[in-house]
Write a protein that holds these residues in place. Structure first.
Motif, PDB file in Angstrom:
ATOM      1  N   GLU B 242      44.255  70.901  25.185  1.00 62.49           N
ATOM      2  CA  GLU B 242      44.846  69.583  25.004  1.00 62.49           C
ATOM      3  C   GLU B 242      43.761  68.565  24.679  1.00 62.49           C
ATOM      4  O   GLU B 242      43.913  67.709  23.838  1.00 62.49           O
ATOM      5  N   GLU B 243      42.660  68.664  25.431  1.00 64.42           N
ATOM      6  CA  GLU B 243      41.547  67.772  25.137  1.00 64.42           C
ATOM      7  C   GLU B 243      40.297  68.227  25.859  1.00 64.42           C
ATOM      8  O   GLU B 243      40.366  68.893  26.892  1.00 64.42           O
ATOM      9  N   GLY B 245      36.426  66.614  26.973  1.00 62.68           N
ATOM     10  CA  GLY B 245      35.658  65.375  26.980  1.00 62.68           C
ATOM     11  C   GLY B 245      34.726  65.303  28.152  1.00 62.68           C
ATOM     12  O   GLY B 245      34.741  66.153  29.054  1.00 62.68           O
ATOM     13  N   GLN B 249      35.378  60.271  30.897  1.00 64.09           N
ATOM     14  CA  GLN B 249      36.420  59.969  29.899  1.00 64.09           C
ATOM     15  C   GLN B 249      37.744  60.626  30.296  1.00 64.09           C
ATOM     16  O   GLN B 249      38.799  59.994  30.248  1.00 64.09           O
ATOM     17  N   ILE B 250      37.677  61.897  30.707  1.00 66.94           N
ATOM     18  CA  ILE B 250      38.907  62.598  31.072  1.00 66.94           C
ATOM     19  C   ILE B 250      39.598  61.905  32.247  1.00 66.94           C
ATOM     20  O   ILE B 250      40.815  61.758  32.278  1.00 66.94           O
ATOM     21  N   ASP B 253      39.886  57.679  31.116  1.00 68.98           N
ATOM     22  CA  ASP B 253      40.454  57.297  29.833  1.00 68.98           C
ATOM     23  C   ASP B 253      41.018  58.538  29.139  1.00 68.98           C
ATOM     24  O   ASP B 253      40.586  58.902  28.048  1.00 68.98           O
ATOM     25  N   PRO B 254      41.960  59.216  29.777  1.00 73.21           N
ATOM     26  CA  PRO B 254      42.485  60.452  29.181  1.00 73.21           C
ATOM     27  C   PRO B 254      43.214  60.152  27.889  1.00 73.21           C
ATOM     28  O   PRO B 254      43.975  59.185  27.805  1.00 73.21           O
ATOM     29  N   LYS B 255      42.946  60.965  26.858  1.00 74.13           N
ATOM     30  CA  LYS B 255      43.555  60.716  25.546  1.00 74.13           C
ATOM     31  C   LYS B 255      44.889  61.446  25.411  1.00 74.13           C
ATOM     32  O   LYS B 255      45.862  60.878  24.955  1.00 74.13           O
ATOM     33  N   ALA B 256      44.924  62.720  25.830  1.00 77.62           N
ATOM     34  CA  ALA B 256      46.137  63.507  25.617  1.00 77.62           C
ATOM     35  C   ALA B 256      47.223  63.110  26.620  1.00 77.62           C
ATOM     36  O   ALA B 256      46.937  62.811  27.785  1.00 77.62           O
ATOM     37  N   THR B 259      47.237  65.333  29.698  1.00 78.63           N
ATOM     38  CA  THR B 259      46.238  65.001  30.713  1.00 78.63           C
ATOM     39  C   THR B 259      46.717  63.806  31.544  1.00 78.63           C
ATOM     40  O   THR B 259      46.600  63.806  32.772  1.00 78.63           O
ATOM     41  N   ARG B 260      47.253  62.807  30.837  1.00 80.95           N
ATOM     42  CA  ARG B 260      47.725  61.619  31.566  1.00 80.95           C
ATOM     43  C   ARG B 260      48.827  62.010  32.550  1.00 80.95           C
ATOM     44  O   ARG B 260      48.850  61.551  33.687  1.00 80.95           O
TER      45      ARG B 260
END
Lengths: 328, 578
Positions: B242-243, B245, B249-250, B253-256, B259-260
């Motif tokens: 999924e991501e 990093g 960051q994970i 500031d999770p991107k996927a 993950t959130r």
């Protein structure tokens, strides 16, 4: 460890006493006694004896005394003189009849047990490590066939094959000329020539069942994480398999060695009868049919003692091979 | 991507299994790199393909696996393209255990039960080094010392069953590190351990990783553990990444989206449990107030459960295990009492003694049945006990082994009713259907067998079974511990909703402090068979009274890498000044 073995040995003493009492009760259980059976036999041939004669006969065999006295008489002779009494049927000492046959039985049975293991363990291991392969299927089919064919039938087939095509005398353990001869090298050789048939017959049935057990044990062990650990250590497949799961999978074998021993003696009665083997099975059968109580009693007693010794052996083997039991 | 500095380069890795009528894509197009001395956390729920990826690095996948892509390991003797070598090849066998070490989840079953620790460690050494005899044993003892096992020489002669879970995992680590690997694969190595043991094992892995500058691939489903250890994080889901990093960051500031979602579902300790200024943070507790009004429904007094462990020749007990020793507490209607502690502390034994699965060896358990009278459970026998069982039920930990695979869902859920003497099949069926829907499954699943259901669904069946007799008191024995994060969160929601609508009283046995902090109104802490502390959840987490409770609390991995770093630095400072 030593204490454990000693404790087991001590425990087996009261067990044997109880078993001897149980044995004595069992052989007394059927209605009537040897004399009744004897009279019945005589009547079949048209003869008869009077009630008085029957009583005298009973008295002469000691059958008229209280059970406790009969028991003590029986067991004390066994313990102190190794005298199992007189076979009422054969009119011979039970011990003479028994020991000869027990030796032969032990030999056949031990050999067939060894052969069983030699066949079953490698095939079981192979079948498990190559599950669903062509050979696994082949061995599965053979295993079920071996399991499904009764031993005595296999014995008959072998006898017929030997007789019809190889002109080979396969019944019994000795050729007629050696049967009552004293032990010589030629007699021993004759024995070996006859021995392989019952050994093969008894081993195939056992091996067929055992290889299924071995395969199942192995499949269970192969799925365990410690096998993966062994691979991750860098071991090759052969080493992983034989060093780890096989050792664990053999535990059930060790724990059943104890039962193998009495099964060896009581043996495959039917096979023995079919093959006309001078082993213990047919003798026991005849003793039971004729209510030959001292004979049957001696038999059951010896079987029980072998069971106890076998269990003891199993326990000791297990403590040697499995540290989890050793430290329990 | 190709970078000589990388220790491990996985490119476009695909693993699939051809089944009879379909193909399972277990891993799809994975890219992953690990640098020397770098800790990469691989996080995902079960079935995400994370363990299989680790197996691919060792080329130890199930034989039916079909792979494509490349796995490049920069070993001591130059780069090795792992998947191009046979599973049984010499090259691979030299890598395994020699340059790549692996530790596994289950420390009990991952070691051979019939070989001593020494035999197993020395086996790895003989495979990869020239050490023999005395030198071999010296090295093995040195390794025992390295992983901080007491009495290194004596330890070599011990067998796995003689050691605790934590000690076994240390031995496992010693084995993996015995030949100075440059890459360590750790597959959920602390999942089966207690929080306190987990914390020490994580510390050990970190220390050794720094000491030997190892690259580590750390597989886990627990974000808290990742936060303690990882430099970078890869999040996996259903065989894809999924991501990937940097750890901060994970977490911050999770991107996927996935993950959130996972982040929002992680059970966390309440803020006040970690604050320095407790008073400012403690919320007003309406729960506490309502608890005082509710009536007591279960009174446990001086409960004892002693098991004989050694008897003399006359059969008299000369040694016993005091699994539960003088435990007293009470539970009020509608509340959740959380019982926490390390494994072996006796918390499950308390539950079993209360439900009379065991006959307690002492003390009393009074239960208020719907007839509004207290019944002394320890004195009930036979039929009266069976009748009482309708009012108290249990949900077990393992949704796989707690459902008989040969019974249909209808039979499983209906069984408690049958045990209560119900013979009306239609009624049982209706009731089972009703409950199945009540726990969020479909009534038309009644005729299926457990294997047709996922872990989460099975646990729902287990809950339905517990509720079928309309109990007022339910024991939850680690009932969500075996479930994935998202499934556990859903199950917790279900349990909470059921509690409110059915006015259930819960006794919740768990080792998961984060989870229970959001659920229970009161907490009891067990240690070695004794209840060392009991009180409101807020008081317990804000200000634990006992040293043991504090130790438990401090060991909980916090899914907050900054905080974890700060704590670690503070601890190191402390160690330096001391």
């Amino acid at each position: 460890m030593l204490w454990f073995i000693l404790k087991r040995i001590l425990w087996s003493i009261p067990t044997m006493v109880l078993i001897s009492i149980a044995t004595f009760i069992i052989i007394q259980l059927p209605p009537g006694d040897y004399v009744t059976a004897y009279i019945a036999e005589l009547e079949e041939t048209g003869e008869s004896i009077s009630a008085l004669e029957a009583e005298e006969l009973r008295a002469s065999f000691g059958l008229d005394r209280p059970l406790v006295v009969q028991y003590w008489d029986w067991i004390s002779k066994i313990i102190f003189y190794g005298d199992f009494g007189l076979s009422l049927d054969w009119k011979l000492p039970v011990s003479d009849l028994l020991w000869d046959r027990i030796a032969l039985t032990l030999m056949i049975s031990t050999l067939s047990l060894l052969l069983t293991w030699i066949i079953a363990i490698p095939i079981g291991v192979y079948s498990a490590t190559r599950q669903y392969s062509v050979f696994d299927y082949l061995f599965t089919v053979l295993g079920f066939l071996g399991r499904g064919i009764p031993d005595f039938l296999l014995a008959l087939v072998l006898m017929w094959l030997g007789f019809a095509y190889f002109n080979f005398h396969v019944g019994g353990l000795f050729s007629p000329e050696y049967a009552d001869a004293p032990w010589t090298f030629a007699k021993f050789w004759d024995l070996l020539a006859h021995l392989w048939v019952p050994v093969v017959v008894l081993a195939t049935g056992g091996a067929a069942g055992l290889l299924r057990v071995m395969r199942a044990n192995m499949l269970e062990e192969l799925g365990k994480p410690y096998v993966e650990t062994a691979y991750a250590q860098g071991m090759g497949e052969r080493e992983v398999v034989w060093r780890y799961p096989v050792r664990v999978a053999l535990n059930p074998f060790f724990s059943t060695v104890g039962w193998a021993l009495p099964a060896l003696i009581s043996g495959d009665v039917i096979t023995a009868v079919v093959l006309n083997l001078p082993t213990t099975g047919p003798l026991l059968l005849r003793a039971l049919l004729n209510q030959d109580m001292y004979m049957a009693g001696g038999f059951i007693l010896i079987l029980s003692i072998f069971t106890i010794i076998g269990t003891l052996l199993s326990d000791i083997l297990l403590t040697l091979t499995d540290p989890r039991i050793r430290h329990a | 991507m190709r970078d000589a500095e990388n220790l491990l380069e996985i490119e476009n890795l695909d693993v699939k299994f051809e089944m009879r009528d379909h193909t399972v894509h277990a891993v799809q197009g994975i890219d992953l790199t690990i640098k020397p001395g770098e800790v990469v956390g691989v996080v995902g729920e079960s079935g995400s393909g994370k363990s299989l990826t680790a197996r691919a690095i060792l080329n130890l996948m199930p034989r039916s696996a079909q792979t494509s892509g490349s796995v490049l390991f920069n070993g001591r003797n130059g780069p090795v393209s792992v998947l191009d070598h046979g599973r049984e090849s010499r090259v691979m066998r030299e890598l395994r255990g020699g340059q790549i070490g692996m530790i596994f989840q289950e420390p009990m079953t991952a070691l051979s039960p019939v070989h001593s620790i020494g035999q197993q460690v020395m086996k790895t050494l003989t495979l990869h080094t020239d050490l023999r005899k005395a030198a071999l044993e010296d090295r093995a003892a040195e390794l025992m010392d390295l992983v901080q096992l007491p009495d290194p020489r004596g330890m070599l002669k011990k067998y796995p069953h003689q050691l605790s879970g934590g000690m076994r995992q240390r031995a496992m680590i010693a084995m993996a590190l015995s030949c100075n690997p440059s890459l360590l694969l750790a597959d959920e190595p602390t999942t089966a351990l207690d929080v306190t043991t987990e914390a020490t094992i994580l510390n050990l892995i970190r220390e050794l990783q720094e000491k030997f500058n190892m690259g580590v691939m750390f597989i886990t489903h627990n974000f808290g553990v990742v936060a303690e250890l990882a430099d970078r994080v890869t999040v996996m889901n259903h065989g894809i990444i999924e991501e990937t990093g940097d750890i901060d960051q994970i977490f911050y500031d999770p991107k996927a989206a996935y993950t959130r979602k996972l982040m929002s579902l992680i059970p966390r300790l309440p803020e006040y449990a970690m604050a320095d200024n407790v008073e400012a943070m403690v919320p007003a507790q309406p729960k506490e107030a309502s608890r005082e009004q509710a009536e007591v429904v279960l009174k446990v007094e001086n409960l004892k459960m002693h098991f004989p462990t050694k008897k003399d020749w006359r059969g008299r007990t000369v040694e016993e295990l005091k699994a539960v020793d003088d435990v007293s507490f009470d539970i009020r209607r509608g509340e959740t009492f959380g019982l926490v502690g390390e494994s072996g502390s006796g918390k499950s034994t308390v539950a079993r003694a209360v439900l009379r699965a065991y006959q307690p060896t002492g003390g009393s358990v009074q239960f208020k049945a719907p007839d509004d009278k207290f019944h002394e459970l320890t004195e009930l026998q036979g039929d009266s006990l069976r009748k009482m069982r309708a009012h108290m039920q249990m949900v077990f930990q393992d949704p796989y082994s707690s459902l008989n695979p040969r019974m249909t869902v209808e039979q499983l859920i209906g069984e408690p009713l049958v045990n209560q003497g119900e013979t009306n099949g239609a009624l049982i069926r209706d009731r089972a259907a009703m409950l199945l829907e009540r726990v969020g499954l479909n009534a038309d699943m009644l005729s299926r067998y457990p294997h047709a259901f996922s872990g989460g669904q099975r646990q729902r069946i287990g809950i339905a079974r517990a509720l079928v007799t309309n109990p007022s008191f339910v024991v939850l024995d680690e009932s969500v511990s075996a479930l994935d994060v998202s499934i556990a969160a859903q199950t917790i929601d279900l349990l909470r909703e059921l509690q409110e609508t059915l006015k259930l009283t819960y006794l919740f046995i768990t080792h998961d402090l984060s989870m229970i902090s959001n659920f229970a109104g009161r907490i009891g802490v067990m240690q070695k068979g004794k209840l060392v502390e009991a009180g409101s959840t807020v008081t317990f987490f804000a200000n634990p009274r006992e040293a043991y409770s504090r130790r438990l609390l401090n060991a909980v991995p916090i899914p907050d890498p900054r905080r974890a770093r700060a704590l670690r630095e503070a601890r190191e400072q402390q160690a330096l000044s001391a």
